[in-house]
Design an enzyme around this catalytic site. Structure first.
Site, PDB file in Angstrom:
ATOM      1  N   SER A 131       0.843  -1.189   0.000  1.00 46.34           N
ATOM      2  CA  SER A 131       0.000   0.000   0.000  1.00 46.34           C
ATOM      3  C   SER A 131       0.882   1.244   0.000  1.00 46.34           C
ATOM      4  CB  SER A 131      -0.895   0.019   1.238  1.00 46.34           C
ATOM      5  OG  SER A 131      -0.114   0.220   2.411  1.00 46.34           O
ATOM      6  N   ASP A 161      -0.539  -1.079  -4.631  1.00 40.07           N
ATOM      7  CA  ASP A 161      -1.996  -1.146  -4.535  1.00 40.07           C
ATOM      8  C   ASP A 161      -2.593   0.253  -4.343  1.00 40.07           C
ATOM      9  OD1 ASP A 161      -4.418  -2.527  -4.456  1.00 40.07           O
ATOM     10  OD2 ASP A 161      -4.306  -2.914  -2.302  1.00 40.07           O
ATOM     11  N   HIS A 162      -3.823   0.453  -4.807  1.00 32.15           N
ATOM     12  CA  HIS A 162      -4.620   1.670  -4.591  1.00 32.15           C
ATOM     13  C   HIS A 162      -3.804   2.938  -4.381  1.00 32.15           C
ATOM     14  CE1 HIS A 162      -8.590  -0.085  -4.533  1.00 32.15           C
ATOM     15  NE2 HIS A 162      -8.140  -1.054  -3.769  1.00 32.15           N
ATOM     16  N   GLY A 166     -11.948  -4.478   4.111  1.00 37.65           N
ATOM     17  CA  GLY A 166     -12.200  -4.629   5.542  1.00 37.65           C
ATOM     18  C   GLY A 166     -12.899  -5.932   5.860  1.00 37.65           C
ATOM     19  N   GLY A 210     -11.301  -9.252  -0.892  1.00 39.82           N
ATOM     20  CA  GLY A 210     -11.431 -10.709  -0.888  1.00 39.82           C
ATOM     21  C   GLY A 210     -11.486 -11.320   0.500  1.00 39.82           C
ATOM     22  N   ASN A 224      -7.264 -10.004  -4.347  1.00 38.75           N
ATOM     23  CA  ASN A 224      -6.531  -9.260  -3.327  1.00 38.75           C
ATOM     24  C   ASN A 224      -6.887  -9.726  -1.916  1.00 38.75           C
ATOM     25  OD1 ASN A 224      -5.892  -7.793  -5.613  1.00 38.75           O
ATOM     26  ND2 ASN A 224      -6.115  -5.820  -4.608  1.00 38.75           N
TER      27      ASN A 224
END
Length: 285
Positions: A50, A82-83, A180, A209, A229
């Site tokens: 992240s 990621d993101h 979450g 996921g 993920n």
């Protein structure tokens, strides 16, 4: 084998009907545990970081840890950001050797998202890297990115045009999934995965996921979610195993950090192995 491009991993998974686990790690301990599970199972693997982890650990330190752990292993492993809504962080990670990035411009209007994603794809190509695209925010906040409000889903036509115009290698749709912990089994729009894969021809990425049932995972993988993920499940395994061991240490009044590290490593490795088995990626390396 070791470091591998993301596109090759997910394209092969899509063609053969399994999913590559894409697991967010937080430090060297979780990284080594996840990689150990993949090696033991003979599974390809996507290590995800992240933006929060990149900033907390440091880009260069994180990349050095990845290289040290992954370099000698016999299975293909890709490093993915990621993101990330921050173009500067994307550029920095691509420069340092990340194999792929998710440019998360889902907070922007689709046309502006599309315009900037075209630029990110061009930048990534210069490094031989790949791009995951997203036009609808996945519900839930993960490592400081996202929103708890459910985003409006775009039409199949809009999503297809985005994929074709930008040239992204993977697409992350919203189908009722969330980051979450799920407090009940979510109702997922599985047909949307089938429709998107048929219309675009590229693999889908399943976010949120952690906590889905085996049946949900395998249905979505069969429809074209070739990248799945996992983030929350790692955090839960890491923190709960740490708490369990620390409570035992307090009861025995024995304080040995290496034994704590072994306990966490075992728990995270088990978590990763369970998902590899569900995703059908074992023996695919």
């Amino acid at each position: 084998m070791a470091v591998a491009p993301l596109k090759g991993l997910v394209d092969e998974a899509l063609a053969k009907g399994y999913a590559v686990p894409a697991i967010n790690v937080v430090d060297e301990l979780s990284l080594s545990a996840v990689v150990a599970a993949a090696v033991e199972a003979g599974s390809p693997l996507i290590i995800q970081t992240s933006v929060k982890t990149v900033k907390a650990v440091g880009r260069d330190v994180l990349k050095a840890m990845f290289d040290a752990v992954v370099g000698p292993v016999p299975v293909p492993v890709s490093l993915h950001l990621d993101h990330c809504p921050d173009r500067a962080v994307i550029s920095s990670c691509l420069e340092a050797g990340w194999n792929s990035v998710l440019f998360d411009a889902s907070a922007l209007p689709v046309e502006e998202n599309q315009r900037q994603t075209v630029e990110v794809v061009a930048e990534a190509k210069r490094y031989g890297a790949h791009v995951e695209g997203e036009i609808e925010g996945i519900t839930g906040v993960e490592d400081g990115v996202g929103s708890d409000a459910e985003a409006e889903r775009q039409s199949l036509e809009v999503a297809t045009r985005f994929v074709e115009t930008t040239g992204v290698d993977v697409f992350a749709p919203a189908i009722g999934n969330a980051h979450g912990i799920y407090h009940s089994t979510p109702e997922l729009d599985s047909q949307r995965i089938t429709d998107l894969v048929k219309a675009t021809g590229i693999p889908m990425a399943l976010h949120g996921g952690s906590g889905l049932t085996r049946e949900q995972f395998q249905d979505l993988i069969g429809r074209g979610c070739a990248k799945v993920n996992i983030s929350t499940a790692l955090k839960v395994a890491y923190m709960k195993s740490s708490l369990e061991h620390l409570e035992q240490a307090r009861a025995a009044d024995k304080w040995d950090p290496p034994s704590l590290f072994r306990h966490i490593h075992a728990a995270v490795k088990t978590m990763a192995a369970e998902h590899i088995e569900i995703f059908g990626s074992g023996g695919r390396a």
